[in-house]
Motif scaffolding. Structure first.
Motif, mmCIF file in Angstrom:
data_model
loop_
_atom_site.group_PDB
_atom_site.id
_atom_site.type_symbol
_atom_site.label_atom_id
_atom_site.label_comp_id
_atom_site.label_asym_id
_atom_site.label_seq_id
_atom_site.Cartn_x
_atom_site.Cartn_y
_atom_site.Cartn_z
ATOM 1 N N ALA A 167 0.821 -1.198 0.000
ATOM 2 C CA ALA A 167 0.000 0.000 0.000
ATOM 3 C C ALA A 167 0.865 1.263 0.000
ATOM 4 C CB ALA A 167 -0.943 -0.013 1.197
ATOM 5 N N LEU A 168 1.976 1.224 0.736
ATOM 6 C CA LEU A 168 2.858 2.390 0.798
ATOM 7 C C LEU A 168 3.451 2.692 -0.578
ATOM 8 C CD1 LEU A 168 4.570 4.596 2.063
ATOM 9 C CD2 LEU A 168 6.092 2.825 2.956
ATOM 10 N N ILE A 169 3.915 1.677 -1.272
ATOM 11 C CA ILE A 169 4.502 1.888 -2.601
ATOM 12 C C ILE A 169 3.439 2.428 -3.563
ATOM 13 C CG2 ILE A 169 5.608 0.752 -4.578
ATOM 14 C CD1 ILE A 169 7.493 0.978 -2.262
ATOM 15 N N GLY A 170 2.236 1.865 -3.509
ATOM 16 C CA GLY A 170 1.155 2.335 -4.376
ATOM 17 C C GLY A 170 0.787 3.786 -4.097
ATOM 18 N N ALA A 171 0.699 4.142 -2.823
ATOM 19 C CA ALA A 171 0.369 5.523 -2.460
ATOM 20 C C ALA A 171 1.477 6.477 -2.896
ATOM 21 C CB ALA A 171 0.133 5.631 -0.952
ATOM 22 N N ALA A 172 2.734 6.050 -2.766
ATOM 23 C CA ALA A 172 3.855 6.897 -3.193
ATOM 24 C C ALA A 172 3.839 7.074 -4.705
ATOM 25 C CB ALA A 172 5.176 6.284 -2.736
ATOM 26 N N LYS A 173 3.553 6.016 -5.428
ATOM 27 C CA LYS A 173 3.482 6.107 -6.895
ATOM 28 C C LYS A 173 2.401 7.108 -7.312
ATOM 29 C CE LYS A 173 1.923 3.355 -10.753
ATOM 30 N NZ LYS A 173 1.390 2.076 -11.174
ATOM 31 N N GLU A 174 1.252 7.059 -6.656
ATOM 32 C CA GLU A 174 0.160 7.985 -6.974
ATOM 33 C C GLU A 174 0.499 9.410 -6.542
ATOM 34 O OE1 GLU A 174 -3.392 6.387 -5.197
ATOM 35 O OE2 GLU A 174 -3.191 4.481 -6.288
ATOM 36 N N ALA A 175 1.175 9.564 -5.402
ATOM 37 C CA ALA A 175 1.558 10.898 -4.931
ATOM 38 C C ALA A 175 2.536 11.549 -5.908
ATOM 39 C CB ALA A 175 2.171 10.820 -3.539
ATOM 40 N N ALA A 176 3.421 10.746 -6.483
ATOM 41 C CA ALA A 176 4.384 11.276 -7.453
ATOM 42 C C ALA A 176 3.670 11.922 -8.632
ATOM 43 C CB ALA A 176 5.311 10.161 -7.938
ATOM 44 N N ALA A 177 2.541 11.348 -9.032
ATOM 45 C CA ALA A 177 1.778 11.896 -10.157
ATOM 46 C C ALA A 177 1.057 13.191 -9.783
ATOM 47 C CB ALA A 177 0.779 10.853 -10.653
ATOM 48 N N LEU A 178 0.861 13.421 -8.481
ATOM 49 C CA LEU A 178 0.169 14.621 -8.013
ATOM 50 C C LEU A 178 1.109 15.808 -7.778
ATOM 51 C CD1 LEU A 178 -2.171 12.939 -5.357
ATOM 52 C CD2 LEU A 178 -2.775 13.633 -7.690
ATOM 53 N N LEU A 179 2.392 15.518 -7.722
ATOM 54 C CA LEU A 179 3.390 16.549 -7.433
ATOM 55 C C LEU A 179 4.120 16.939 -8.710
ATOM 56 C CD1 LEU A 179 4.493 15.013 -4.069
ATOM 57 C CD2 LEU A 179 3.643 17.337 -4.344
ATOM 58 N N PRO A 180 4.882 18.030 -8.691
ATOM 59 C CA PRO A 180 5.588 18.466 -9.910
ATOM 60 C C PRO A 180 6.420 17.348 -10.532
ATOM 61 C CG PRO A 180 5.759 20.137 -8.208
ATOM 62 C CD PRO A 180 5.117 18.939 -7.566
ATOM 63 N N LEU A 212 -3.458 5.154 4.829
ATOM 64 C CA LEU A 212 -2.535 6.009 4.078
ATOM 65 C C LEU A 212 -3.034 6.202 2.651
ATOM 66 C CD1 LEU A 212 0.266 7.440 4.168
ATOM 67 C CD2 LEU A 212 1.196 5.327 3.196
ATOM 68 N N THR A 213 -3.014 7.455 2.194
ATOM 69 C CA THR A 213 -3.438 7.755 0.825
ATOM 70 C C THR A 213 -2.368 8.574 0.121
ATOM 71 O OG1 THR A 213 -4.475 9.880 1.339
ATOM 72 C CG2 THR A 213 -5.861 7.883 1.571
ATOM 73 N N SER A 214 -2.497 8.657 -1.198
ATOM 74 C CA SER A 214 -1.576 9.492 -1.969
ATOM 75 C C SER A 214 -1.724 10.955 -1.561
ATOM 76 C CB SER A 214 -1.824 9.315 -3.465
ATOM 77 O OG SER A 214 -3.171 9.629 -3.783
ATOM 78 N N GLY A 215 -2.919 11.363 -1.194
ATOM 79 C CA GLY A 215 -3.133 12.739 -0.740
ATOM 80 C C GLY A 215 -2.361 13.042 0.533
ATOM 81 N N HIS A 216 -2.359 12.084 1.473
ATOM 82 C CA HIS A 216 -1.577 12.278 2.706
ATOM 83 C C HIS A 216 -0.095 12.436 2.381
ATOM 84 C CE1 HIS A 216 -4.938 9.771 4.717
ATOM 85 N NE2 HIS A 216 -5.150 11.050 4.988
ATOM 86 N N LEU A 217 0.391 11.569 1.501
ATOM 87 C CA LEU A 217 1.807 11.634 1.130
ATOM 88 C C LEU A 217 2.138 12.930 0.402
ATOM 89 C CD1 LEU A 217 2.745 8.016 0.038
ATOM 90 C CD2 LEU A 217 3.493 9.263 2.058
ATOM 91 N N LYS A 218 1.260 13.336 -0.494
ATOM 92 C CA LYS A 218 1.474 14.590 -1.236
ATOM 93 C C LYS A 218 1.628 15.753 -0.260
ATOM 94 C CE LYS A 218 -0.903 17.755 -4.425
ATOM 95 N NZ LYS A 218 -1.136 18.879 -3.538
ATOM 96 N N GLU A 219 0.698 15.863 0.682
ATOM 97 C CA GLU A 219 0.750 16.956 1.664
ATOM 98 C C GLU A 219 2.017 16.879 2.518
ATOM 99 O OE1 GLU A 219 -2.877 16.905 3.923
ATOM 100 O OE2 GLU A 219 -4.113 17.169 2.119
ATOM 101 N N ALA A 220 2.399 15.674 2.929
ATOM 102 C CA ALA A 220 3.593 15.519 3.762
ATOM 103 C C ALA A 220 4.856 15.900 2.991
ATOM 104 C CB ALA A 220 3.689 14.084 4.272
ATOM 105 N N VAL A 221 4.924 15.522 1.717
ATOM 106 C CA VAL A 221 6.083 15.870 0.892
ATOM 107 C C VAL A 221 6.136 17.382 0.679
ATOM 108 C CG1 VAL A 221 7.105 15.664 -1.423
ATOM 109 C CG2 VAL A 221 6.292 13.616 -0.221
ATOM 110 N N GLU A 222 4.996 17.989 0.378
ATOM 111 C CA GLU A 222 4.970 19.447 0.196
ATOM 112 C C GLU A 222 5.454 20.151 1.456
ATOM 113 O OE1 GLU A 222 1.405 20.037 -3.078
ATOM 114 O OE2 GLU A 222 0.859 19.828 -0.957
ATOM 115 N N LYS A 223 5.012 19.691 2.619
ATOM 116 C CA LYS A 223 5.451 20.274 3.890
ATOM 117 C C LYS A 223 6.949 20.070 4.075
ATOM 118 C CE LYS A 223 5.088 19.725 8.861
ATOM 119 N NZ LYS A 223 4.717 18.790 9.913
#
Length: 166
Positions: free
Chosen positions: A1-14, A115-126
């Motif tokens: 699940a972590l790898i999948g969420a990270a893969k999706e978060a990558a698509a949401l970020l620059p 854990l979701t890609s949205g959570h990861l996206k926000e954490a990476v942005e922070k």
């Protein structure tokens, strides 16, 4: 699940942020193949990297579980850390470790459950807006110091026993 969420978060970020997803050796081959499909161009998926510690030194952010070796590697770098402790089966070791690092200001924590890609996206942005944490004032040479203490104790014991050392 972590790898999948990270893969999706990558698509949401620059798209100029490069992602290396290290799946590990235990991920079933079918899951690894599924995760490899339709990954964004800035995402690379691998099973293992021998040079993981040196990769952390050049990374802007690490999203990792809080295993002993990974945390040790992170503490030797200035990499910003987002930890997702492994909790399946009632495991608490990684949570305790991650919470300690968070209390020291050395990591942020996200829960594994939900854990979701949205959570990861926000954490990476922070994390990207937070200055690198600089060098850590933790003593990470425990093994060497322990060996010195033991050698000193043995030498002292031998000296007190007046046994000749050959």
């Amino acid at each position: 699940a972590l790898i999948g969420a990270a893969k999706e978060a990558a698509a949401l970020l620059p798209a100029d942020l490069r992602w290396l997803l290290v799946a590990g050796p235990n991920l079933p081959e079918a899951d690894f193949a599924a995760l490899s499909e339709d990954a964004a161009p800035n995402v690379t998926l691998v099973r293992f990297r021998k040079d993981f510690p040196s990769l952390l030194r050049g990374a802007k952010v690490s999203i990792s579980q809080a295993g002993y070796n990974t945390v040790g590697d992170l503490l030797r770098t200035e990499c910003r850390a987002i930890l997702i402790p492994f909790v399946a089966g009632g495991e608490t070791e990684q949570t305790v470790r991650a919470e300690r690092l968070q209390a020291l200001g050395l990591a942020d924590i996200l829960p594994e459950n939900g854990l979701t890609s949205g959570h990861l996206k926000e954490a990476v942005e922070k994390a990207l807006t937070t200055p690198p944490r600089g060098s850590v004032l933790l003593d990470l040479d425990g093994a060497e110091k322990t060996a010195l203490i033991i050698r000193s104790m043995i030498a002292e014991s031998l000296a007190q026993s007046k046994i000749p050392v050959v």
